[in-house]
Design an enzyme around this catalytic site. Sequence first.
Site, PDB file in Angstrom:
ATOM      1  N   PRO A 269      -4.182 -46.702  17.769  1.00  0.00           N
ATOM      2  CA  PRO A 269      -4.317 -47.439  19.222  1.00  0.00           C
ATOM      3  C   PRO A 269      -4.174 -46.663  20.409  1.00  0.00           C
ATOM      4  O   PRO A 269      -3.536 -45.613  20.337  1.00  0.00           O
ATOM      5  CB  PRO A 269      -3.183 -48.582  19.250  1.00  0.00           C
ATOM      6  CG  PRO A 269      -2.392 -48.192  18.017  1.00  0.00           C
ATOM      7  CD  PRO A 269      -3.054 -47.081  17.070  1.00  0.00           C
ATOM      8  N   ASP A 270      -4.587 -47.055  21.589  1.00  0.00           N
ATOM      9  CA  ASP A 270      -4.383 -46.250  22.655  1.00  0.00           C
ATOM     10  C   ASP A 270      -3.034 -46.628  23.253  1.00  0.00           C
ATOM     11  O   ASP A 270      -2.259 -47.413  22.566  1.00  0.00           O
ATOM     12  CB  ASP A 270      -5.519 -46.069  23.703  1.00  0.00           C
ATOM     13  CG  ASP A 270      -5.707 -47.713  24.399  1.00  0.00           C
ATOM     14  OD1 ASP A 270      -4.985 -48.423  24.103  1.00  0.00           O
ATOM     15  OD2 ASP A 270      -6.688 -47.764  25.149  1.00  0.00           O
ATOM     16  N   PHE A 271      -2.779 -46.384  24.582  1.00  0.00           N
ATOM     17  CA  PHE A 271      -1.325 -46.679  25.076  1.00  0.00           C
ATOM     18  C   PHE A 271      -1.541 -47.892  25.758  1.00  0.00           C
ATOM     19  O   PHE A 271      -0.686 -48.686  25.952  1.00  0.00           O
ATOM     20  CB  PHE A 271      -0.692 -45.591  25.837  1.00  0.00           C
ATOM     21  CG  PHE A 271      -0.313 -44.494  24.988  1.00  0.00           C
ATOM     22  CD1 PHE A 271       0.910 -44.350  24.422  1.00  0.00           C
ATOM     23  CD2 PHE A 271      -1.403 -43.399  24.749  1.00  0.00           C
ATOM     24  CE1 PHE A 271       1.106 -43.286  23.474  1.00  0.00           C
ATOM     25  CE2 PHE A 271      -0.910 -42.242  23.904  1.00  0.00           C
ATOM     26  CZ  PHE A 271       0.272 -42.093  23.247  1.00  0.00           C
ATOM     27  N   ARG A 272      -2.401 -48.015  26.785  1.00  0.00           N
ATOM     28  CA  ARG A 272      -2.549 -48.864  27.885  1.00  0.00           C
ATOM     29  C   ARG A 272      -3.406 -50.053  27.901  1.00  0.00           C
ATOM     30  O   ARG A 272      -3.503 -50.869  28.793  1.00  0.00           O
ATOM     31  CB  ARG A 272      -2.421 -48.105  29.182  1.00  0.00           C
ATOM     32  CG  ARG A 272      -1.367 -47.273  29.685  1.00  0.00           C
ATOM     33  CD  ARG A 272      -1.375 -46.363  30.740  1.00  0.00           C
ATOM     34  NE  ARG A 272      -0.332 -45.638  31.003  1.00  0.00           N
ATOM     35  CZ  ARG A 272      -0.292 -44.281  30.287  1.00  0.00           C
ATOM     36  NH1 ARG A 272      -1.119 -43.902  29.643  1.00  0.00           N
ATOM     37  NH2 ARG A 272       1.155 -43.731  30.484  1.00  0.00           N
TER      38      ARG A 272
ATOM     39  N   GLN B 217      -4.743 -35.155  25.637  1.00  0.00           N
ATOM     40  CA  GLN B 217      -3.421 -35.455  25.819  1.00  0.00           C
ATOM     41  C   GLN B 217      -2.705 -36.034  24.322  1.00  0.00           C
ATOM     42  O   GLN B 217      -1.811 -36.425  24.366  1.00  0.00           O
ATOM     43  CB  GLN B 217      -3.413 -36.524  26.766  1.00  0.00           C
ATOM     44  CG  GLN B 217      -4.017 -36.100  28.012  1.00  0.00           C
ATOM     45  CD  GLN B 217      -4.036 -37.266  29.177  1.00  0.00           C
ATOM     46  OE1 GLN B 217      -3.359 -38.014  29.767  1.00  0.00           O
ATOM     47  NE2 GLN B 217      -5.393 -37.470  29.182  1.00  0.00           N
ATOM     48  N   ASN B 218      -3.713 -35.880  23.277  1.00  0.00           N
ATOM     49  CA  ASN B 218      -3.409 -36.805  22.222  1.00  0.00           C
ATOM     50  C   ASN B 218      -2.405 -35.869  21.310  1.00  0.00           C
ATOM     51  O   ASN B 218      -2.638 -34.369  21.502  1.00  0.00           O
ATOM     52  CB  ASN B 218      -4.642 -36.899  21.396  1.00  0.00           C
ATOM     53  CG  ASN B 218      -5.574 -37.818  22.287  1.00  0.00           C
ATOM     54  OD1 ASN B 218      -5.009 -38.384  23.168  1.00  0.00           O
ATOM     55  ND2 ASN B 218      -6.709 -38.190  21.868  1.00  0.00           N
ATOM     56  N   ILE B 219      -1.669 -36.210  20.467  1.00  0.00           N
ATOM     57  CA  ILE B 219      -0.749 -35.642  19.633  1.00  0.00           C
ATOM     58  C   ILE B 219      -1.080 -35.741  18.356  1.00  0.00           C
ATOM     59  O   ILE B 219      -0.377 -35.268  17.495  1.00  0.00           O
ATOM     60  CB  ILE B 219       0.777 -36.289  19.845  1.00  0.00           C
ATOM     61  CG1 ILE B 219       0.849 -37.717  19.562  1.00  0.00           C
ATOM     62  CG2 ILE B 219       1.138 -35.809  21.346  1.00  0.00           C
ATOM     63  CD1 ILE B 219       2.060 -38.053  19.818  1.00  0.00           C
ATOM     64  N   ASP B 220      -2.129 -36.499  17.946  1.00  0.00           N
ATOM     65  CA  ASP B 220      -2.865 -36.614  16.423  1.00  0.00           C
ATOM     66  C   ASP B 220      -3.306 -35.557  15.928  1.00  0.00           C
ATOM     67  O   ASP B 220      -3.683 -35.656  14.463  1.00  0.00           O
ATOM     68  CB  ASP B 220      -3.670 -38.002  16.446  1.00  0.00           C
ATOM     69  CG  ASP B 220      -4.676 -37.610  17.486  1.00  0.00           C
ATOM     70  OD1 ASP B 220      -5.504 -36.735  17.771  1.00  0.00           O
ATOM     71  OD2 ASP B 220      -5.303 -38.959  18.140  1.00  0.00           O
TER      72      ASP B 220
ATOM     73  N   HIS C 259       0.051 -32.501  25.856  1.00  0.00           N
ATOM     74  CA  HIS C 259       1.355 -33.205  25.682  1.00  0.00           C
ATOM     75  C   HIS C 259       2.039 -32.760  24.190  1.00  0.00           C
ATOM     76  O   HIS C 259       2.862 -33.588  23.777  1.00  0.00           O
ATOM     77  CB  HIS C 259       1.309 -34.737  25.707  1.00  0.00           C
ATOM     78  CG  HIS C 259       0.696 -35.129  27.136  1.00  0.00           C
ATOM     79  ND1 HIS C 259       0.526 -36.282  27.116  1.00  0.00           N
ATOM     80  CD2 HIS C 259       1.065 -34.606  28.343  1.00  0.00           C
ATOM     81  CE1 HIS C 259       0.177 -36.442  28.623  1.00  0.00           C
ATOM     82  NE2 HIS C 259       0.471 -35.493  29.117  1.00  0.00           N
TER      83      HIS C 259
ATOM     84  N   CYS D  22      20.748 -31.777  14.651  1.00  0.00           N
ATOM     85  CA  CYS D  22      20.705 -30.317  14.549  1.00  0.00           C
ATOM     86  C   CYS D  22      22.080 -29.810  13.748  1.00  0.00           C
ATOM     87  O   CYS D  22      23.109 -29.908  14.100  1.00  0.00           O
ATOM     88  CB  CYS D  22      20.766 -29.740  16.017  1.00  0.00           C
ATOM     89  SG  CYS D  22      21.073 -28.058  16.394  1.00  0.00           S
TER      90      CYS D  22
HETATM   91  P1  OAD Z   1      -4.310 -44.733  27.871  1.00  0.00           P
HETATM   92  O1  OAD Z   1      -4.169 -45.634  26.805  1.00  0.00           O
HETATM   93  O2  OAD Z   1      -3.585 -44.639  29.115  1.00  0.00           O
HETATM   94  O3  OAD Z   1      -5.901 -44.797  28.186  1.00  0.00           O
HETATM   95  C1  OAD Z   1      -6.793 -44.823  27.197  1.00  0.00           C
HETATM   96  C2  OAD Z   1      -8.223 -45.223  27.947  1.00  0.00           C
HETATM   97  O4  OAD Z   1      -9.307 -45.030  26.947  1.00  0.00           O
HETATM   98  C3  OAD Z   1      -8.386 -46.472  28.628  1.00  0.00           C
HETATM   99  O5  OAD Z   1      -8.915 -46.233  29.974  1.00  0.00           O
HETATM  100  C4  OAD Z   1      -9.164 -47.242  27.799  1.00  0.00           C
HETATM  101  O6  OAD Z   1     -10.142 -48.086  28.303  1.00  0.00           O
HETATM  102  C5  OAD Z   1     -10.118 -46.323  27.084  1.00  0.00           C
HETATM  103  N1  OAD Z   1     -10.833 -46.617  25.732  1.00  0.00           N
HETATM  104  C6  OAD Z   1     -10.035 -47.037  24.733  1.00  0.00           C
HETATM  105  N2  OAD Z   1     -10.906 -46.945  23.663  1.00  0.00           N
HETATM  106  C7  OAD Z   1     -11.822 -46.381  23.949  1.00  0.00           C
HETATM  107  C8  OAD Z   1     -13.128 -46.176  23.316  1.00  0.00           C
HETATM  108  N3  OAD Z   1     -13.394 -46.354  22.034  1.00  0.00           N
HETATM  109  N4  OAD Z   1     -14.045 -45.261  23.921  1.00  0.00           N
HETATM  110  C9  OAD Z   1     -13.828 -44.961  25.160  1.00  0.00           C
HETATM  111  N5  OAD Z   1     -12.789 -45.213  25.926  1.00  0.00           N
HETATM  112  C10 OAD Z   1     -11.754 -46.154  25.456  1.00  0.00           C
HETATM  113  O7  OAD Z   1      -4.217 -43.137  26.991  1.00  0.00           O
HETATM  114  P2  OAD Z   1      -4.025 -41.796  27.648  1.00  0.00           P
HETATM  115  O8  OAD Z   1      -4.886 -41.705  29.095  1.00  0.00           O
HETATM  116  O9  OAD Z   1      -4.416 -40.717  26.721  1.00  0.00           O
HETATM  117  O10 OAD Z   1       1.688 -39.535  26.790  1.00  0.00           O
HETATM  118  O11 OAD Z   1      -2.487 -41.855  28.275  1.00  0.00           O
HETATM  119  C11 OAD Z   1      -2.103 -40.745  28.833  1.00  0.00           C
HETATM  120  C12 OAD Z   1      -0.738 -40.368  28.292  1.00  0.00           C
HETATM  121  O12 OAD Z   1       0.171 -41.446  28.218  1.00  0.00           O
HETATM  122  C13 OAD Z   1      -0.432 -40.111  26.592  1.00  0.00           C
HETATM  123  O13 OAD Z   1      -0.891 -38.758  26.437  1.00  0.00           O
HETATM  124  C14 OAD Z   1       0.938 -40.508  26.552  1.00  0.00           C
HETATM  125  C15 OAD Z   1       1.167 -41.564  27.223  1.00  0.00           C
HETATM  126  O14 OAD Z   1       2.355 -41.898  27.793  1.00  0.00           O
HETATM  127  C16 OAD Z   1       2.389 -38.917  25.740  1.00  0.00           C
HETATM  128  O15 OAD Z   1       2.246 -38.966  24.556  1.00  0.00           O
HETATM  129  C17 OAD Z   1       3.594 -38.040  26.333  1.00  0.00           C
HETATM  130 ZN    ZN Z   2      21.200 -28.184  18.699  1.00  0.00          ZN
END
Ligand code: OAD
Ligand code: ZN
Length: 358
Positions: free
Chosen positions: A28-31, A101-104, A121, A153
């Site tokens: 899953p994405d984040f937002r 930005q992905n960690i996967d 990240h 640690c």
């Molecule tokens: P977000 O979840 O903020 O954004 C994902 C975006 O991808 C959204 O705009 C969705 O609409 C879009 N999306 C989802 N599925 C899709 C698909 N199949 N094809 C095209 N677009 C799609 O994730 P990031 O922008 O990566 O930080 O978030 C940035 C950072 O916020 C992450 O690296 C993480 C988080 O806090 C850390 O891990 C430190």
């Molecule tokens: Zn330590």
Amino acid sequence: MADIIRSGNIKRIICLCGAGISVAAGIPDFRTKGTGLYDNLEKYNLPSPESVFDIEYFRENPKPFICLAKELLPGTYKPTTTHYFLKLLQDKGILLRVYTQNIDGLEFSAGLREDKVIQCHGGFQSSHCVDCNEPQDNDRIRADIIAGQETICDVCGGLCKPAITFFGERLSPRFYRTRAADFTRLSIKCCHKDCEEETTLLPDNSRGVFCDKHTSDAASLGVANTSISPSPASLSPGERINESDDISCACDLLLVLGTSLCVAPVSGLVDDVHWLVPRVLMNREAVHLYSGDKDDWSQWPPKIGPDNGFRFNCDDNYRDVLCQMDCDDACRNLCALIGWENELDELVKNEEGSPGHA
Ligand code: OAD
Ligand code: ZN
């Protein structure tokens, strides 16, 4: 976009990726409302969803992060069509860099080279103590994450975590170093027919379209309407900035895939490319839109506001393209238009079933 890629004039593509490119892999994405990770953390009673990646919160309560890390551990998922599209760009020799930005770690599973990928990240490739910084045995951390328990640690008794960048932490030196090189504004040749002079330096240190001699002709030539020509591919190779990184030139096309662009400093990369460089957003939603004052094209050289953002719906848009759809579909469509569809299919097919690594 397909035309300019097929023409062979594009040689240094930067791809800027986020969680959206791994959604089709089952992560899953984040937002995204409802399915995003941040909407599904209620059980942890976090002060805010972002707390899961907050270093101060982690010190108090590492459990939510450990749970999330377990879900994202490399090796569990397979790359998507989009990851193989990035690999195809690498195979074609036109990929300057992937900023993910992905960690996967799915970029590596798809066969991208270490030097081509900046994990902005961080990731799971190493671990350390958050108090004394002592490097930790990665296998031990991994085993602890799988068991759902924190790692302590041996040196100071502090908490340990993988090298994932949390809010409140600086990004890696490699990110800053590579950014400085990849986004350098290089000199370009004057776009006047047959002129080989270098272009004029603008007040903001970017480059104009014409040399000093031809600049006065520019307004009458209607440069404001040049769409994406003159081709940024006329950029000439710049100096080597960092020997070990093998970087010799900057970007001539920016592809932004599957990210909401709400986390700095990565989001700012979009505005760091030269103002002649075409930018394509392949995402389910339009994000990072221009909202500030309009640029002034009535004077020469034109005044480009420092506050950029995508201008998909602006009258003065000459380089931003929105593909509002799943990025796998966008990549496939683009490949079909360029004539690379079979090659993309081969990559997806051949590497299917190969185990992931990070
Ligand atoms: P977000 O979840 O903020 O954004 C994902 C975006 O991808 C959204 O705009 C969705 O609409 C879009 N999306 C989802 N599925 C899709 C698909 N199949 N094809 C095209 N677009 C799609 O994730 P990031 O922008 O990566 O930080 O978030 C940035 C950072 O916020 C992450 O690296 C993480 C988080 O806090 C850390 O891990 C430190
Ligand atoms: Zn330590």
